[in-house]
Design a protein around this motif. Structure first.
Motif, PDB file in Angstrom:
ATOM      1  N   GLY A 178       0.838  -1.226   0.099  1.00  0.00           N
ATOM      2  CA  GLY A 178      -0.055   0.174  -0.031  1.00  0.00           C
ATOM      3  C   GLY A 178       0.771   1.299   0.050  1.00  0.00           C
ATOM      4  N   LEU A 179       1.692   1.294   0.794  1.00  0.00           N
ATOM      5  CA  LEU A 179       2.760   2.423   0.846  1.00  0.00           C
ATOM      6  C   LEU A 179       3.512   2.536  -0.339  1.00  0.00           C
ATOM      7  CD1 LEU A 179       3.382   2.460   4.726  1.00  0.00           C
ATOM      8  CD2 LEU A 179       1.949   3.885   3.416  1.00  0.00           C
ATOM      9  N   SER A 180       3.979   1.482  -0.961  1.00  0.00           N
ATOM     10  CA  SER A 180       4.764   1.558  -2.305  1.00  0.00           C
ATOM     11  C   SER A 180       3.742   2.148  -3.189  1.00  0.00           C
ATOM     12  CB  SER A 180       5.313   0.071  -2.710  1.00  0.00           C
ATOM     13  OG  SER A 180       6.126  -0.355  -1.694  1.00  0.00           O
ATOM     14  N   LYS A 181       2.681   2.022  -3.289  1.00  0.00           N
ATOM     15  CA  LYS A 181       1.773   2.239  -4.083  1.00  0.00           C
ATOM     16  C   LYS A 181       1.649   3.964  -3.910  1.00  0.00           C
ATOM     17  CE  LYS A 181      -1.890   2.248  -7.165  1.00  0.00           C
ATOM     18  NZ  LYS A 181      -1.735   2.072  -8.449  1.00  0.00           N
ATOM     19  N   ASN A 182       1.562   4.429  -2.853  1.00  0.00           N
ATOM     20  CA  ASN A 182       2.052   5.792  -2.468  1.00  0.00           C
ATOM     21  C   ASN A 182       2.980   6.447  -3.339  1.00  0.00           C
ATOM     22  OD1 ASN A 182      -0.554   6.498  -0.750  1.00  0.00           O
ATOM     23  ND2 ASN A 182       0.992   6.866   0.986  1.00  0.00           N
TER      24      ASN A 182
END
Length: 451
Positions: A140-144
């Motif tokens: 999820g935070l890599s998606k950010n």
């Protein structure tokens, strides 16, 4: 939109252009800083789990045996691996804010439950919940990062972002161990302090997180940076900025396989990460215990502090390897990864030689070298390379797939130190790192298809 004009009086928060409507570069930059800071802080908090520091007190008290701790670690990491495959899909459907925020709450509740658990049998279900909770973070935070940074800057952004888990692992054991053994003289307070950190970061994340540039009126980030040059209607930007509802596409967990099909390198990186991750997790979860095994005369606090060297160089490694891959190797991710893996093989093989000297200085130096090489390869494979070879379209699927494979391998990192000596464990992981390097060597010059 170029024929529209601003109808508001310009002020410090108004983006003004002369002769035509300005670009959104300055506004994008502010959001890049904001999203990066939130992502970094959130993922660092996920690593503030206290099990490694609590193990010393648990073993001394006889609450759990070493074999049982190894089995609990494997259950935790198995749940973490399952979550890596699942949460990437859920992030695409429900957004980073919902999935990561929910994971933080579950992780904090699980940590508090372990701190008050009156019986051994409660640890197993809680460790499974903890594993599922913490696995919400990476994809999820890599998606950010993938959503707010273009391909040409993503190597450095992901390199810096990858310092978050090195920092979290660096401070978790010393902070929670100090609270547990110096302030309260109870291993249970290690879990309470970890939960408190997670809840504080959760509140910050939920207030400031936005899932995409489109949610704040910016053009979406794609492989083509020229999209940032589109004209727009100037507007005032005041905090808090309301969320603009963006339609999320329906996403099936089966579509994670599309990332591996998109580029064969995604599958290869998954296999390599499976071989690499056990070494890092063995030290992350068992570092203080392994140090005490090698040097039994040390006290608990010192044994907790020695593996800090592993985290310190791990903090530097992602920044260095991200910059090197972008500049020296011209955005090729495989060469620096292979070099790191080769050096990691040497470092792991030296464990029995160094521990036989009974020198705390030599042991600290060795752990720092292991951290430098392991975190360097880890950050490149799970972050920059995963996003690059997945491309913006498959970024979440690629990071979820690759990290899922790595998390399956990490189960061995949590399990084996509960049953074997440090020498046996590190020799096995050295052989695995060598195999990983050999697997990547033929892809030395590989680049993403869209580069």
């Amino acid at each position: 939109m170029s024929d529209l004009r601003n109808t508001t009086e310009p002020d410090d928060s108004t983006i003004v252009a002369t002769g035509k409507v300005t670009t959104k570069r300055k506004e994008l930059f502010k959001w890049q800083i904001r999203i990066f800071a939130l992502s970094w802080l959130a993922y660092a908090a996920f690593y503030c789990q206290a099990f490694s520091s609590a193990k010393i007190g648990i073993l001394d008290e006889g609450f759990l045996t070493r074999h049982t701790l190894g089995l609990l670690d494997s259950a935790y990491l198995a749940a973490y691996a399952v979550g890596q495959f699942v949460w990437g899909a859920m992030t695409e459907r429900f957004g980073t804010r919902v999935v990561v925020g929910g994971g933080m709450v579950m992780a904090a509740i699980a940590a508090m439950t372990m701190g008050i658990a009156p019986a051994v049998w409660l640890f197993l279900p809680v460790m499974i919940v903890q594993g599922l909770s913490q696995s919400t973070g990476w994809s999820g935070l890599s998606k950010n990062i993938a959503s707010f940074f273009t391909l040409r800057r993503r190597g450095r952004a992901m390199g810096l972002f990858s310092t978050s888990y090195a920092f979290g692992g660096l401070v978790a054991a010393p902070v929670t161990g100090w609270v547990a053994y110096s302030l309260f003289d109870s291993w249970r307070w290690a879990f309470f302090s970890g939960a408190a950190i997670m809840l504080a970061v959760f509140l910050t994340f939920m207030i400031f997180q936005r899932n995409s540039p489109q949610e704040v009126g910016l053009p979406g980030i794609d492989e083509d940076p020229s999209l940032l040059d589109c004209e727009h209607v100037p507007r005032k930007t005041r905090a808090p900025i309301a969320v603009v509802k963006v339609q999320n596409k329906k996403f099936s967990p089966m579509e994670l396989l599309a990332a591996a099909k998109h580029d064969p390198m995604v599958l290869r990186l998954g296999l390599v990460y499976f071989l690499l991750k056990p070494a890092r997790y063995a030290i992350l979860l068992w570092g203080p215990v392994l140090v005490l095994d090698a040097m039994p005369h040390l006290d608990a606090v010192t044994a907790i502090m020695v593996p800090v060297a592993f985290g310190l160089t791990g903090l530097i490694a992602p920044i260095a390897i991200g910059w090197i891959s972008d500049t020296l190797f011209k955005a090729r991710r495989v060469p620096p990864t292979v070099i790191c893996l080769g050096m990691l093989v040497l470092a792991l093989a030296l464990w029995p030689v160094v521990t036989s000297q009974q020198s705390i200085v030599l042991l600290t130096v060795l752990l720092s070298f292991v951290g430098l090489t392991a975190y360097g390869a880890d950050a490149m494979i799970s972050g920059v390379a995963a996003v690059d070879f997945g491309t913006a379209k498959y970024a979440t699927g690629a990071t979820g797939f690759i990290n899922g494979c790595g998390s399956v391998g990490a189960i061995l990192g949590g399990l084996l130190p509960g049953f074997f000596s440090g020498t046996v464990v590190f020799n096995l992981f050295a052989a695995a790192a060598l195999l990983a390097a050999l697997m990547l060597l033929p892809s030395w010059n590989s680049r993403p298809a869209s580069s």
